[in-house]
Design an enzyme around this catalytic site. Structure first.
Site, PDB file in Angstrom:
ATOM      1  N   ARG A   1       8.823   8.695  19.428  1.00  0.00           N
ATOM      2  CA  ARG A   1       9.561   7.447  19.647  1.00  0.00           C
ATOM      3  C   ARG A   1      10.825   7.702  20.469  1.00  0.00           C
ATOM      4  O   ARG A   1      11.220   6.872  21.280  1.00  0.00           O
ATOM      5  CB  ARG A   1       9.873   6.758  18.321  1.00  0.00           C
ATOM      6  CG  ARG A   1      10.420   5.356  18.487  1.00  0.00           C
ATOM      7  CD  ARG A   1      10.432   4.558  17.188  1.00  0.00           C
ATOM      8  NE  ARG A   1       9.173   3.885  16.928  1.00  0.00           N
ATOM      9  CZ  ARG A   1       8.885   2.634  17.331  1.00  0.00           C
ATOM     10  NH1 ARG A   1       9.767   1.922  18.025  1.00  0.00           N
ATOM     11  NH2 ARG A   1       7.722   2.103  17.063  1.00  0.00           N
TER      12      ARG A   1
ATOM     13  N   PHE B   1      14.145   5.368  14.101  1.00  0.00           N
ATOM     14  CA  PHE B   1      13.072   6.376  14.103  1.00  0.00           C
ATOM     15  C   PHE B   1      13.000   7.167  15.405  1.00  0.00           C
ATOM     16  O   PHE B   1      11.954   7.296  16.027  1.00  0.00           O
ATOM     17  CB  PHE B   1      11.738   5.632  13.871  1.00  0.00           C
ATOM     18  CG  PHE B   1      10.637   6.471  13.293  1.00  0.00           C
ATOM     19  CD1 PHE B   1      10.535   6.678  11.929  1.00  0.00           C
ATOM     20  CD2 PHE B   1       9.663   7.039  14.109  1.00  0.00           C
ATOM     21  CE1 PHE B   1       9.501   7.428  11.391  1.00  0.00           C
ATOM     22  CE2 PHE B   1       8.619   7.801  13.581  1.00  0.00           C
ATOM     23  CZ  PHE B   1       8.540   7.982  12.216  1.00  0.00           C
TER      24      PHE B   1
ATOM     25  N   ALA C   1       9.001   0.884  10.813  1.00  0.00           N
ATOM     26  CA  ALA C   1       8.822   0.498  12.210  1.00  0.00           C
ATOM     27  C   ALA C   1       9.124  -0.989  12.402  1.00  0.00           C
ATOM     28  O   ALA C   1       8.611  -1.617  13.332  1.00  0.00           O
ATOM     29  CB  ALA C   1       7.417   0.835  12.699  1.00  0.00           C
TER      30      ALA C   1
ATOM     31  N   GLU D   1      15.103  -2.771  12.822  1.00  0.00           N
ATOM     32  CA  GLU D   1      15.771  -1.624  13.448  1.00  0.00           C
ATOM     33  C   GLU D   1      16.526  -1.913  14.745  1.00  0.00           C
ATOM     34  O   GLU D   1      17.584  -1.332  14.982  1.00  0.00           O
ATOM     35  CB  GLU D   1      14.733  -0.527  13.731  1.00  0.00           C
ATOM     36  CG  GLU D   1      14.075   0.044  12.492  1.00  0.00           C
ATOM     37  CD  GLU D   1      12.817   0.824  12.843  1.00  0.00           C
ATOM     38  OE1 GLU D   1      11.802   0.203  13.198  1.00  0.00           O
ATOM     39  OE2 GLU D   1      12.867   2.058  12.781  1.00  0.00           O
TER      40      GLU D   1
HETATM   41  N1  MTE Z   1      17.805  -3.566   5.653  1.00  0.00           N
HETATM   42  C1  MTE Z   1      18.267  -3.292   4.410  1.00  0.00           C
HETATM   43  N2  MTE Z   1      19.099  -4.170   3.823  1.00  0.00           N
HETATM   44  N3  MTE Z   1      17.911  -2.142   3.767  1.00  0.00           N
HETATM   45  C2  MTE Z   1      17.071  -1.213   4.350  1.00  0.00           C
HETATM   46  O1  MTE Z   1      16.760  -0.189   3.741  1.00  0.00           O
HETATM   47  N4  MTE Z   1      15.750  -0.606   6.340  1.00  0.00           N
HETATM   48  C3  MTE Z   1      15.603  -0.786   7.781  1.00  0.00           C
HETATM   49  C4  MTE Z   1      15.460  -2.259   8.142  1.00  0.00           C
HETATM   50  N5  MTE Z   1      16.493  -3.028   7.504  1.00  0.00           N
HETATM   51  C5  MTE Z   1      16.578  -1.483   5.670  1.00  0.00           C
HETATM   52  C6  MTE Z   1      16.956  -2.705   6.273  1.00  0.00           C
HETATM   53  C7  MTE Z   1      14.455  -0.069   8.355  1.00  0.00           C
HETATM   54  S1  MTE Z   1      14.620   1.566   8.713  1.00  0.00           S
HETATM   55  C8  MTE Z   1      13.273  -0.693   8.657  1.00  0.00           C
HETATM   56  S2  MTE Z   1      12.012   0.117   9.401  1.00  0.00           S
HETATM   57  C9  MTE Z   1      13.066  -2.120   8.311  1.00  0.00           C
HETATM   58  O2  MTE Z   1      14.193  -2.713   7.671  1.00  0.00           O
HETATM   59  C10 MTE Z   1      11.851  -2.202   7.399  1.00  0.00           C
HETATM   60  O3  MTE Z   1      11.600  -3.490   6.972  1.00  0.00           O
HETATM   61  P1  MTE Z   1      10.830  -4.574   7.864  1.00  0.00           P
HETATM   62  O4  MTE Z   1       9.687  -3.905   8.523  1.00  0.00           O
HETATM   63  O5  MTE Z   1      10.412  -5.575   6.849  1.00  0.00           O
HETATM   64  O6  MTE Z   1      11.828  -5.091   8.832  1.00  0.00           O
HETATM   65 MO1  MOS Z   2      12.366   2.489   9.319  1.00  0.00          MO
HETATM   66  S1  MOS Z   2      13.206   4.205  10.083  1.00  0.00           S
HETATM   67  O1  MOS Z   2      10.927   2.676  10.355  1.00  0.00           O
HETATM   68  O2  MOS Z   2      11.836   3.009   7.784  1.00  0.00           O
END
Ligand code: MTE
Ligand code: MOS
Length: 747
Positions: free
Chosen positions: A309, A343, A509, A697
């Site tokens: 990535r 990522f 992701a 992300e």
């Molecule tokens: N938001 C909160 N409040 N807490 C989290 O741990 N993780 C992030 C993002 N937003 C996270 C967050 C990450 S690394 C990812 S990949 C996405 O949320 C995962 O959730 P989604 O695919 O439902 O967006």
């Molecule tokens: Mo998010 S780094 O793809 O959990």
């Protein structure tokens, strides 16, 4: 209509009143629960020559010591078979070599201290630069290539080269790693775990215990944050709890305290990059030749896909006709670095944003103009061959930010103010984000859901995604309510369980809502299709409840399993070519900072963001994700400073920043005084659930605007045209040294 409505997070009231239950809240209520405590190695690299658990049994309250001898299946907690759960070779300072189960956590802790372990210390590699010098690498070495880099550089009017070494980041989720294992009459295992990837936790626990997947159920109620840190790393702790439960027949709780979590679990990869870049006379990128080396830590974990990535985001928003980027993962004696919001994308993008920020003065072009001039336009493709669809959104978001932030006028104002102010300078910068959405690995782009309609018309949904605070469950409730045409109160959500929806992908992701939303919608539509003939037989005014009741009496199936896979994806991970992403998410941020010349201390004064979330499923949730992602990015780039002991002494390799007292996180005082977030309009995304886009992300990378604004402010302390080399994180200390630097080359 529920989708698109501004609603609070479905658990907001529980979160703020402290009633929301997390894994360990359930664990400490479990009767007869045993507490697990690790025995941690005090060396970065060593062989274990003797491990004697016996003295621990003399400690009152110690019930069992878990060692490699107890593992009935495979002694490995990863998917690459390079992560022994109970090691014979210690690979990082703080690694668990055995676990002690006690009637109380205190008994387990004292028992762990009593376990006798003899080590034979070995030489260790701690930094990525040491690893490069020693040739210490692991895993694949991908190359992303397009065009002819040599010809591109040879034909370029300006060629520059440089190097940057930038830091990783601690996840610092509020809830540390936690699992609670119980066994039933038959020895089958149930795990409540704080995991973004319940299916993989299930698989790892099963292989450690020598069980089949149908003998292990993993459930996740919610996480107090994951941020990628719970994508692959919860498995080992879950396996310890499950092993303990199998051996004792009692519930076992494995929960790390903050210091253990910071010293034992993986972090964002820091990177080293070496680059050579060519521009034409107008500042258009002609060629980029770069080598990216990530600090993978002791095992592979997710380092290879993170590197993929990174390579796929080294272009960020810019057209580069000739590209060659090599990626490699260093093996160091540190925690195994892992997924972290973005990522690898943020690391790839940092390289190109740093290049543009450093080269602008050398080219004599304003950085805002230099960035804008290199934007992708419709019809161009990324270095891996994917067309950049909707590239015009970049320019549209950019112009909107320039306009609504009054960018040009503020630049002039800042220049005037800086000229009068020798010791305090302001800086302003604007940066774009383009981020590919989908798992690079095509197979992961699938999801399942289970929707039950009960006889009273109420609806219960299950899906394969996990809730970590990002609002996925809120969105899924909105999707189900919309698809079924019901008020949202009629729909409830049950916790994520591998015995309800199997074979799920990690919630990662940013694709949680895209994938699971489409699966939930599919299940709802199946139910509606079965209800349609029933409805036709009833009076036109028949309510949902009446239709459901009539359907039940007619023996119509009132529940359905939904499924979704993303169509049109292709990815060759060896050739690094294909169309791995369903679409790109775009965003632009402008940030203003002010910097104190005596100390390097700074403030983020104002930030303007326009971000593309398609047609938002849930605008309040999305705005929260944009604000949170942005601030987390600011933390990574400007505050959070992971330090390991690099001395030759006995604590070499020890993480020196093991707590919030020494590791500076963004808090309220670092929030921009003025933060304005706007969702890009006219942004419907075809072929995604209700026209929405992923948001988890991409906003993290809007924080490059702050880093570049700091560079702009530091430049104002120097003669015009000075190149500012900025460390990352650009802590106040680093900014101070950049102001003091005399090495800046005038343009
Ligand atoms: N938001 C909160 N409040 N807490 C989290 O741990 N993780 C992030 C993002 N937003 C996270 C967050 C990450 S690394 C990812 S990949 C996405 O949320 C995962 O959730 P989604 O695919 O439902 O967006
Ligand atoms: Mo998010 S780094 O793809 O959990």
């Amino acid at each position: 209509m529920s989708v698109g409505e501004t609603r609070p997070h479905e658990s907001a009231a529980l979160h703020v009143t402290g009633r929301a239950l997390y894994t360990d809240d359930v664990a400490i209520r479990a009767p007869q629960v045993l507490h697990a405590h690790p025995v941690c190695a005090p060396h970065a690299h060593a062989m274990i020559t003797r491990l004697d658990p016996k003295p621990a049994y003399d400690v009152p309250g110690v019930v069992r010591v878990l060692t490699a001898d107890d593992v009935p299946g495979v002694n490995d907690s990863g998917t690459k078979h390079d992560e022994p759960l109970f090691p014979t070779e210690v690979m990082f300072h703080g690694q668990a070599v055995a676990w002690v189960l006690g009637e109380s956590l205190e008994a387990a802790r004292i028992g762990a201290a009593a376990v006798e372990v003899d080590y034979e210390p070995m030489p260790s590699i701690v930094t990525v630069v040491e690893a490069i010098e020693a040739g210490s690498f692991q895993g694949a070495r991908p190359r992303l290539e397009r065009g002819d880099v040599e010809a591109g550089l040879a034909g370029a009017a300006h060629v520059f080269e440089g190097e940057i070494d930038f830091a990783g980041q601690e996840h610092f989720y509020l809830e540390t790693h936690a699992s609670l294992a119980t066994v039933d009459d038959d020895g089958r295992v149930h795990l409540l775990a704080s995991t973004q990837h319940p299916t993989e936790t299930q698989e790892i626990v099963a292989h450690v215990l020598g069980l089949a997947s149908h003998e292990v159920t993993v459930e996740c109620v919610r996480m107090g944050g994951g941020f990628g840190g719970k994508e692959m790393q919860p498995h080992g702790y879950a396996a310890v709890a499950a092993l303990g439960a199998r051996l004792t027949g009692r519930p076992v709780r494995a929960r790390l305290n903050r210091q253990q979590d910071m010293t034992m679990s993986g972090k964002r990869h820091g990177f080293h990059a070496r680059w050579k870049v060519g521009f034409d006379d107008e500042g258009r990128l002609q060629a980029l030749d770069a080598t990216l080396t990530s600090d993978g830590g002791w095992s592979l974990d997710l380092s290879e896909p993170v590197m993929s990535r990174a390579l796929c985001h080294v272009d960020n928003a810019y057209w580069i006709p000739n590209v060659r980027v090599d990626g490699r993962v260093a093996r160091t004696h540190k925690t195994s670095q892992t997924a972290f919001r973005g990522f690898g994308g943020p690391q790839g993008m940092l390289v190109i944003e740093d290049i543009l920020g450093r080269c602008a003065p050398l080219l004599g072009i304003d950085p805002t103009e230099l960035r804008r001039r290199n934007f992708y336009v419709e019809g161009q493709t990324t270095p891996y061959g994917q067309p950049v669809r909707h590239a015009e959104r970049l320019g549209r978001a950019w112009d909107q930010v320039l306009d609504t932030s009054d960018f040009a006028a503020r630049c002039e104002d800042i220049a005037r103010a800086n000229a009068q102010s020798p010791h305090r300078k302001r800086g302003l910068a604007i940066t774009p984000v383009k981020f590919g959405i989908s798992f690079n690995f095509t197979s992961f782009n699938q999801a399942g859901a289970l929707v039950h309609v009960y006889k009273d018309g109420s609806v219960l949904i299950n899906h394969g995604g996990t809730e970590m605070g990002q609002g996925l469950h809120t969105k899924m409730l909105q999707v189900a309510a919309t698809a079924l045409g019901l008020p949202i109160e009629r729909v409830r959500l049950a916790s994520t369980r591998t015995d309800k929806v199997p074979n799920t992908s990690a919630t990662a992701a940013s694709s949680g809502a895209d994938l699971n939303g489409a699966a939930v919608k599919d299940a709802c539509e199946q139910i509606l299709a079965r209800l349609a003939p029933v409805r036709e037989r009833l009076v036109p005014t028949a309510t949902w409840d009446e239709v459901v009741r009539a359907a039940y009496l007619d023996r119509v199936q009132l529940w359905a399993a939904g499924f979704y896979k993303t169509e049109g994806l292709s990815w060759d991970q060896v050739a690094m070519r294909g169309e791995p992403f369903k679409y790109f998410a775009y965003g632009v941020a402008a940030a203003e900072v002010s910097v104190d010349g005596f100390t390097g201390a700074y403030q983020v004064e104002r930030v303007d963001i326009v971000h593309d979330v398609g047609d938002s499923l849930s605008p309040l949730v999305d705005t929260g994700q944009i604000e949170g992602g942005f601030v987390q990015g600011v933390g990574w780039l400007t505050l959070e400073d992971l330090r390991w002991d690099l001395s030759d002494g006995p604590s070499r390799g020890r993480l020196a920043t093991q707590a919030a007292s020494t590791y500076k996180l963004p808090s309220l005082s670092e929030m921009p005084a003025d933060l304005r977030v706007t969702l890009l309009d006219r942004a419907t995304e075809d072929g995604v659930v209700y026209g929405s886009k992923a948001v988890g992300e991409p906003p993290l990378m809007l924080a490059f605007s702050v880093r570049e604004a700091l560079r702009d402010a530091v430049a104002a302390f120097h003669p015009p045209g000075t190149v500012v080399d900025l460390a990352s994180p650009a802590t106040p200390e680093a900014v101070f040294w950049a102001i003091r630097a005399t090495g800046g080359r005038p343009g």
